[in-house]
Design a protein around this motif. Structure first.
Motif, PDB file in Angstrom:
ATOM      1  N   GLY A  89       0.807  -1.221   0.000  1.00 17.93           N
ATOM      2  CA  GLY A  89       0.000   0.000   0.000  1.00 17.93           C
ATOM      3  C   GLY A  89       0.836   1.265   0.000  1.00 17.93           C
ATOM      4  N   ASN A  90       2.151   1.127  -0.197  1.00 17.97           N
ATOM      5  CA  ASN A  90       3.042   2.286  -0.234  1.00 17.97           C
ATOM      6  C   ASN A  90       3.799   2.347  -1.551  1.00 17.97           C
ATOM      7  N   ALA A  91       4.282   3.525  -1.871  1.00 16.87           N
ATOM      8  CA  ALA A  91       5.196   3.703  -3.000  1.00 16.87           C
ATOM      9  C   ALA A  91       6.606   3.821  -2.447  1.00 16.87           C
ATOM     10  N   GLU A  92       7.585   3.534  -3.287  1.00 21.10           N
ATOM     11  CA  GLU A  92       8.989   3.769  -2.936  1.00 21.10           C
ATOM     12  C   GLU A  92       9.439   5.050  -3.630  1.00 21.10           C
ATOM     13  N   ILE A  93       9.914   6.003  -2.851  1.00 18.54           N
ATOM     14  CA  ILE A  93      10.355   7.288  -3.387  1.00 18.54           C
ATOM     15  C   ILE A  93      11.835   7.465  -3.051  1.00 18.54           C
ATOM     16  N   THR A  94      12.650   7.720  -4.057  1.00 20.66           N
ATOM     17  CA  THR A  94      14.087   7.895  -3.850  1.00 20.66           C
ATOM     18  C   THR A  94      14.556   9.163  -4.532  1.00 20.66           C
ATOM     19  N   SER A  95      15.276   9.977  -3.779  1.00 20.91           N
ATOM     20  CA  SER A  95      15.813  11.238  -4.304  1.00 20.91           C
ATOM     21  C   SER A  95      17.288  11.065  -4.653  1.00 20.91           C
ATOM     22  N   TYR A  96      17.742  11.856  -5.636  1.00 19.68           N
ATOM     23  CA  TYR A  96      19.121  11.770  -6.109  1.00 19.68           C
ATOM     24  C   TYR A  96      19.677  13.171  -6.357  1.00 19.68           C
ATOM     25  N   LYS A  97      20.939  13.329  -6.038  1.00 21.75           N
ATOM     26  CA  LYS A  97      21.660  14.538  -6.442  1.00 21.75           C
ATOM     27  C   LYS A  97      21.998  14.384  -7.913  1.00 21.75           C
ATOM     28  N   LEU A  98      21.627  15.358  -8.710  1.00 22.49           N
ATOM     29  CA  LEU A  98      21.780  15.255 -10.155  1.00 22.49           C
ATOM     30  C   LEU A  98      22.804  16.236 -10.684  1.00 22.49           C
ATOM     31  N   GLU A  99      23.702  15.730 -11.513  1.00 21.65           N
ATOM     32  CA  GLU A  99      24.624  16.569 -12.283  1.00 21.65           C
ATOM     33  C   GLU A  99      24.329  16.275 -13.748  1.00 21.65           C
ATOM     34  N   GLN A 100      23.551  17.136 -14.362  1.00 12.53           N
ATOM     35  CA  GLN A 100      22.996  16.877 -15.692  1.00 12.53           C
ATOM     36  C   GLN A 100      23.780  17.615 -16.778  1.00 12.53           C
ATOM     37  N   ALA A 101      24.229  16.868 -17.778  1.00 16.94           N
ATOM     38  CA  ALA A 101      24.887  17.483 -18.934  1.00 16.94           C
ATOM     39  C   ALA A 101      23.819  18.053 -19.858  1.00 16.94           C
ATOM     40  N   ARG A 102      23.940  19.353 -20.174  1.00 16.18           N
ATOM     41  CA  ARG A 102      22.976  20.003 -21.069  1.00 16.18           C
ATOM     42  C   ARG A 102      23.642  21.213 -21.702  1.00 16.18           C
ATOM     43  N   TYR A 103      23.577  21.329 -23.022  1.00  9.10           N
ATOM     44  CA  TYR A 103      24.170  22.433 -23.771  1.00  9.10           C
ATOM     45  C   TYR A 103      25.667  22.589 -23.477  1.00  9.10           C
ATOM     46  N   GLY A 104      26.359  21.467 -23.364  1.00  8.15           N
ATOM     47  CA  GLY A 104      27.811  21.500 -23.227  1.00  8.15           C
ATOM     48  C   GLY A 104      28.325  21.847 -21.849  1.00  8.15           C
ATOM     49  N   GLU A 105      27.436  21.884 -20.844  1.00 10.01           N
ATOM     50  CA  GLU A 105      27.860  22.172 -19.475  1.00 10.01           C
ATOM     51  C   GLU A 105      27.131  21.252 -18.503  1.00 10.01           C
ATOM     52  N   ILE A 106      27.683  21.121 -17.288  1.00  8.92           N
ATOM     53  CA  ILE A 106      27.050  20.320 -16.247  1.00  8.92           C
ATOM     54  C   ILE A 106      26.166  21.212 -15.396  1.00  8.92           C
ATOM     55  N   ARG A 107      24.913  20.786 -15.203  1.00  2.00           N
ATOM     56  CA  ARG A 107      23.937  21.563 -14.436  1.00  2.00           C
ATOM     57  C   ARG A 107      23.579  20.812 -13.156  1.00  2.00           C
ATOM     58  N   ASP A 108      23.549  21.522 -12.033  1.00  2.00           N
ATOM     59  CA  ASP A 108      23.149  20.914 -10.768  1.00  2.00           C
ATOM     60  C   ASP A 108      21.628  20.858 -10.674  1.00  2.00           C
ATOM     61  N   GLY A 109      21.120  19.777 -10.127  1.00  3.48           N
ATOM     62  CA  GLY A 109      19.681  19.636  -9.961  1.00  3.48           C
ATOM     63  C   GLY A 109      19.374  18.443  -9.085  1.00  3.48           C
ATOM     64  N   HIS A 110      18.163  17.941  -9.179  1.00  7.07           N
ATOM     65  CA  HIS A 110      17.807  16.739  -8.433  1.00  7.07           C
ATOM     66  C   HIS A 110      16.864  15.880  -9.277  1.00  7.07           C
ATOM     67  N   SER A 111      16.873  14.606  -8.965  1.00  7.39           N
ATOM     68  CA  SER A 111      16.009  13.640  -9.640  1.00  7.39           C
ATOM     69  C   SER A 111      15.280  12.833  -8.577  1.00  7.39           C
ATOM     70  N   VAL A 112      14.079  12.392  -8.896  1.00  2.00           N
ATOM     71  CA  VAL A 112      13.307  11.536  -7.989  1.00  2.00           C
ATOM     72  C   VAL A 112      12.735  10.378  -8.792  1.00  2.00           C
ATOM     73  N   LEU A 113      12.904   9.164  -8.277  1.00  2.00           N
ATOM     74  CA  LEU A 113      12.290   7.975  -8.870  1.00  2.00           C
ATOM     75  C   LEU A 113      11.174   7.507  -7.948  1.00  2.00           C
ATOM     76  N   ILE A 114       9.971   7.385  -8.492  1.00  2.00           N
ATOM     77  CA  ILE A 114       8.817   6.922  -7.718  1.00  2.00           C
ATOM     78  C   ILE A 114       8.339   5.611  -8.324  1.00  2.00           C
ATOM     79  N   TYR A 115       8.492   4.524  -7.568  1.00  2.41           N
ATOM     80  CA  TYR A 115       8.029   3.212  -8.007  1.00  2.41           C
ATOM     81  C   TYR A 115       6.789   2.818  -7.200  1.00  2.41           C
ATOM     82  N   VAL A 116       5.794   2.271  -7.878  1.00  3.65           N
ATOM     83  CA  VAL A 116       4.601   1.790  -7.195  1.00  3.65           C
ATOM     84  C   VAL A 116       3.881   0.788  -8.103  1.00  3.65           C
ATOM     85  N   THR A 117       3.223  -0.198  -7.511  1.00  2.00           N
ATOM     86  CA  THR A 117       2.442  -1.145  -8.311  1.00  2.00           C
ATOM     87  C   THR A 117       1.026  -0.612  -8.490  1.00  2.00           C
ATOM     88  N   GLU A 118       0.440  -0.928  -9.642  1.00  3.25           N
ATOM     89  CA  GLU A 118      -0.910  -0.468  -9.974  1.00  3.25           C
ATOM     90  C   GLU A 118      -1.613  -1.497 -10.845  1.00  3.25           C
TER      91      GLU A 118
END
Length: 315
Positions: free
Chosen positions: A61-90
């Motif tokens: 009855g719960n979802a799994e939520i995981t946060s990540y520190k993100l270093e994203q390559a975009r337009y030739g540079e690295i951008r700081d951000g965050h990512s979240v993966l949400i897994y759940v059955t349905e």
């Protein structure tokens, strides 16, 4: 006498309406309670039943939520951000290819992944979200996978539906892409790999294979959606397994690192590819590193008082 009968009829009608509203309210409040254990459907024959560990973890009855520190390559540079993966059955309707509102013998139990990224490119923000619905029986391709990207230049949306063939729909503000509707022969989807890892990583394909890259990569790099040659490998060391996909034609390598034991949690990933456009484009590496993981029924935590819960994810 007529007035009494009329009053009784009105009363019964009001009770039926109120009953209907209450039922809908209850369904809304326990939205993900529909992730009950799967039933064998007529539409899709299971290859094997999920393990007891899988049922205990994913049908709680719960979802799994995981946060990540993100270093994203975009337009030739690295951008700081965050990512979240949400897994759940349905429960999922295989014909309409949407989440089922109620129990039905035709429902297919899927492990859904909602994957989000947020980062800045100079003055303006990027918001990326992908959703992939993969049968827990691990006996066919993802039933559906979709992507949306929003930034100040505009927004795009694309989707793959698994029918007789893969049906691809895309909408973009770029003239060269605009509105597209095409059919593809079925092949491995990079998007479904993230779900497959959580269910049965020992069944991941290795060696020289063909695979359709992620919808995110195809849209942001403006590549043709098709199957490309891939060299895939699965290695393990010190309790961490790594699944690596290298696309020679795209000069791109994606590695997903996850725990070797159940529940096969995603610990980090790297994506190496040419960032920027034109002859000066250089190879950069996107990195995501796990911050925190929780299991919770987030869909009911939507009040102002619940905002503090984001602190537990480092967001």
């Amino acid at each position: 006498m007529k007035k009494v009968i009329r009053f009784e009829l009105i009363t019964i009608g009001l009770l039926l309406v109120l009953s209907s509203c209450i039922d809908k309210s209850k369904a809304s409040n326990k939205e993900m309670a529909l992730n009950d254990e799967p039933v064998i459907t007529k539409a899709i024959k299971p290859r094997k039943q999920p393990s007891e560990d899988f049922k205990k973890y994913w049908y709680s009855g719960n979802a799994e939520i995981t946060s990540y520190k993100l270093e994203q390559a975009r337009y030739g540079e690295i951008r700081d951000g965050h990512s979240v993966l949400i897994y759940v059955t349905e429960p999922f309707l295989p014909e309409k290819q949407v989440k089922a509102d109620r129990s039905n013998p035709e429902n297919v139990s899927v492990l859904k992944l909602n994957s989000t990224k947020k980062y800045l490119t100079g003055i303006y923000p990027y918001s990326v979200m992908g959703s992939t619905f993969y049968p827990v029986y691990d006996n066919q391709h993802a039933i559906k996978s979709s992507l949306s990207v929003q930034e100040w230049c505009g927004h795009v949306y694309s989707q793959i539906n698994n029918r007789e063939k893969f049906e691809f729909t895309s909408h973009s503000y770029f003239e060269s892409e605009a509105d597209q509707n095409i059919s593809l022969e079925k092949n491995l989807l990079e998007n479904e790999i993230w779900n497959k890892i959580r269910i049965n990583p020992s069944d991941l394909p290795t060696g020289d294979i063909t695979m359709i890259p992620s919808l995110e990569y195809v849209r942001l790099r403006h590549k043709e959606l098709k199957a490309y040659n891939v060299n895939a490998s699965l290695t393990s060391q010190d309790g961490i397994s790594s699944y690596t996909m290298t696309y020679p034609e795209l000069e791109r390598t994606l590695t997903i690192n996850f725990t070797s034991e159940f529940p096969y949690a995603i610990e980090s990933w790297t994506e190496e590819f040419k960032s920027g456009f034109g002859p000066k484009a250089k190879v950069l590496t996107t990195r995501a590193t796990k911050i925190k993981s929780i299991k919770t029924a987030y869909w009911g935590q939507n009040g102002n008082d619940d905002v503090v819960l984001r602190d537990s994810l480092g967001l």
